[in-house]
Scaffold this motif. Structure first.
Motif, PDB file in Angstrom:
ATOM      1  N   ASP A 312     -15.475  -2.515  35.649  1.00  0.00           N
ATOM      2  CA  ASP A 312     -15.860  -1.203  35.125  1.00  0.00           C
ATOM      3  C   ASP A 312     -15.878  -1.275  33.601  1.00  0.00           C
ATOM      4  N   TRP A 313     -16.300  -0.180  32.972  1.00  0.00           N
ATOM      5  CA  TRP A 313     -16.463  -0.187  31.521  1.00  0.00           C
ATOM      6  C   TRP A 313     -15.149  -0.403  30.772  1.00  0.00           C
ATOM      7  N   SER A 314     -14.048   0.040  31.342  1.00  0.00           N
ATOM      8  CA  SER A 314     -12.762  -0.053  30.638  1.00  0.00           C
ATOM      9  C   SER A 314     -12.048  -1.375  30.870  1.00  0.00           C
ATOM     10  N   SER A 315     -12.569  -2.230  31.725  1.00  0.00           N
ATOM     11  CA  SER A 315     -11.905  -3.492  32.049  1.00  0.00           C
ATOM     12  C   SER A 315     -11.968  -4.473  30.873  1.00  0.00           C
ATOM     13  N   SER A 316     -10.913  -5.239  30.706  1.00  0.00           N
ATOM     14  CA  SER A 316     -10.888  -6.261  29.655  1.00  0.00           C
ATOM     15  C   SER A 316     -11.834  -7.416  29.983  1.00  0.00           C
ATOM     16  N   GLN A 318     -14.875  -6.965  31.103  1.00  0.00           N
ATOM     17  CA  GLN A 318     -16.258  -6.495  31.037  1.00  0.00           C
ATOM     18  C   GLN A 318     -17.136  -7.344  30.098  1.00  0.00           C
ATOM     19  N   SER A 369     -17.999   3.699  35.781  1.00  0.00           N
ATOM     20  CA  SER A 369     -16.724   4.198  35.258  1.00  0.00           C
ATOM     21  C   SER A 369     -15.536   3.673  36.043  1.00  0.00           C
ATOM     22  N   ASP A 370     -15.725   3.315  37.315  1.00  0.00           N
ATOM     23  CA  ASP A 370     -14.597   2.859  38.122  1.00  0.00           C
ATOM     24  C   ASP A 370     -14.906   1.613  38.940  1.00  0.00           C
ATOM     25  N   PHE A 440     -16.258   4.835  26.106  1.00  0.00           N
ATOM     26  CA  PHE A 440     -15.117   4.375  25.313  1.00  0.00           C
ATOM     27  C   PHE A 440     -14.470   5.466  24.473  1.00  0.00           C
TER      28      PHE A 440
END
Length: 496
Positions: A312-316, A318, A369-370, A440
């Motif tokens: 997802d977008w928040s993953s390290s 990505q 997002s998830d 972000f």
């Protein structure tokens, strides 16, 4: 028949007119030597024009400001860097994943009638306003977002912004819903007709449906065909009320000279839009399930896709997935031999050039997002279906091997070039800024993201690849020879 004498006179008259056109021609082609235009045209370029003072404007760095209103709406502006049109946007964190079996097709319906408003104007007035402003207004949507965008000259900015707010937030009338239902039906009919000429047109949609099921990220882009007759004013209004809330909306402006003035304009146009308990309007979490889908189509070719859950977008991880996608790249039979195409991606060097039965190959990499999904698609003759699957799996397995420094740097530079190229146009940049803010929260600039890309190493790519290749895949097989392709169990065994 004309006599020779008549033809001779006509020919003589034509020659005479061409060499001496007469008074009309001479008058119409006479320059008015008293005009400024004639003076400029006839002036020597090296001489200074008397009384002419050029207007100079220096290009300035853009400034970005964000303000959250008391009712929850967020206003984000990009300052004017150079004189130009005003670009405006209304980005909503609402997409097809938020539709249900009852409301499926609502976003398509809204797109088909988004100019049909009633509160301040109507469709005819809106259309005329767009034409007279010389600008544009459009609506697009995907799995997670809906975006209304418009542009115009500065003089029409207030009226265009009012229309933007109306088309984005106004509930649709019964008349608009009936028109939307008819247009939705025509959209499905047209899509079915065009699919006859492209049997693999729905690859992306079928892949997501196989990976996530008939919900959230697996919902069809045009909505469920069986729900077309269920779209009415009540359904559209219910969909808007259940999903469009102030905290999910981002109001965008580019070329804005004063952020405070744009914020005040937003307050005025929004009117009495009260805040709501946002915790009651959270979207359902998606769940990756994986699986296998085989679809027989009347074509001599076979298309095989093997995909896995991504980041997802928040993953390290990505940025690593983005670099992997850049490593794999895309190619087809038309571009593989042309100079300057392919850019030495692995689909070119390892697949298209090494195997004559590979007609095309491309990577799929999507972040949400998830969740996320990363896959590789290879197309070729149905008689080579087994070989296509073999080379596809070999290519995915090679991601666990060390990546050379040269190839890694090339992939990173290609990725950064694509990111920065998308920011050249003011309208496209405004949309990217808005999506970046939703993903972000304004904490990551594009240059900072490029720095994250530079930090990706070969070891990180190998680790990420080994991790997702050990999970359950999603396999999509389409064509005429679908039964000879290995099953999902065989695929898992070969990859591990």
């Amino acid at each position: 028949m004309f006599s020779k004498s008549v033809l001779s006179k006509a020919f003589h008259a034509r020659r005479t007119f061409s060499s001496n056109p007469g008074i009309v021609h001479r008058v119409l082609n006479t320059f008015d030597r008293s005009t400024t235009a004639y003076g400029v045209v006839s002036h020597t370029p090296v001489d200074e024009l008397v009384g002419h003072e050029p207007i100079e404007v220096e290009k300035r760095d853009c400034e970005y400001q964000a303000t959250t209103l008391s009712n929850g709406f967020t206003v984000l502006t990009e300052s004017e860097d150079f004189p130009g049109p005003i670009h405006m946007g209304f980005l909503m964190n609402v997409g097809t994943r938020d539709e249900t079996a009852e409301t499926s097709g609502s976003l398509l319906a809204l797109k088909n009638v988004y100019l049909k408003t009633l509160k301040h104007t109507n469709e005819t007035v809106n259309y005329g306003m767009i034409q007279m402003s010389g600008g544009d207004m459009e609506m697009n949507y995907d799995q997670e977002t809906t975006y209304f965008r418009g542009n115009c000259i500065e003089y029409d900015a207030v009226d265009m912004f009012q229309m933007l707010v109306d088309v984005a937030l106004e509930p649709r009338s019964v008349l608009a819903a009936n028109v939307a239902k008819s247009k939705n039906r025509k959209t499905h009919e047209l899509a079915q007709h065009l699919a006859k000429f492209d049997p693999f047109a729905y690859n992306q949609e079928l892949l997501l449906r196989t990976a996530y099921g008939y919900n959230t990220l697996g919902m069809p882009h045009f909505g469920l065909e069986g729900n077309v007759e269920g779209i009415d004013a009540r359904v559209l209004q219910k969909f808007i009320l259940d999903n469009v809330t102030p905290r999910k909306c981002l109001i965008l402006g580019s070329g804005v000279k004063n952020h405070s003035e744009f914020v005040n304009l937003a307050k005025e146009m929004l009117g009495e839009f009260l805040p709501v308990p946002e915790h009651q309007y959270q979207r359902h979490q998606s769940q990756y399930i994986g699986g296998e889908f085989r679809n027989w189509t009347e074509t001599p070719n076979t298309s095989i896709t093997v995909a896995f859950e991504g980041a997802d977008w928040s993953s390290s991880d990505q940025p690593a997935f983005q670099v992997i996608a850049s490593l794999l790249g895309s190619t087809d039979a038309l571009s593989r031999g042309r100079a300057g195409t392919g850019r030495l991606a692995r689909t070119v060097t390892n697949l298209a050039r090494e195997h004559s039965f590979v007609d095309s190959a491309h990577v799929t990499n999507a972040h949400f997002s998830d969740s996320g999904i990363l896959g590789l698609t290879v197309e070729g003759p149905g008689s080579h279906s087994q070989e296509i699957m073999e080379v596809l799996l070999e290519e995915l397995s090679s991601l666990k091997d060390k990546v050379s420094d040269e190839e890694l740097i090339r992939a990173k530079n290609r990725l950064k070039m694509n990111i920065l190229t998308d920011l050249e146009s003011r309208g496209d940049r405004l949309e990217e800024i808005g999506r970046n803010y939703l993903a972000f929260g304004g904490q990551l600039t594009f240059h900072q993201y490029c720095d994250r890309v530079d930090e990706v190493t070969s070891a990180q790519i190998n680790e990420v690849a080994a991790r997702f290749l050990a999970t359950k895949p999603t396999i999509l097989v389409q064509g005429s020879s679908i039964n000879v392709v290995p099953t999902i169990t065989d695929v898992q065994r070969q990859l591990n």
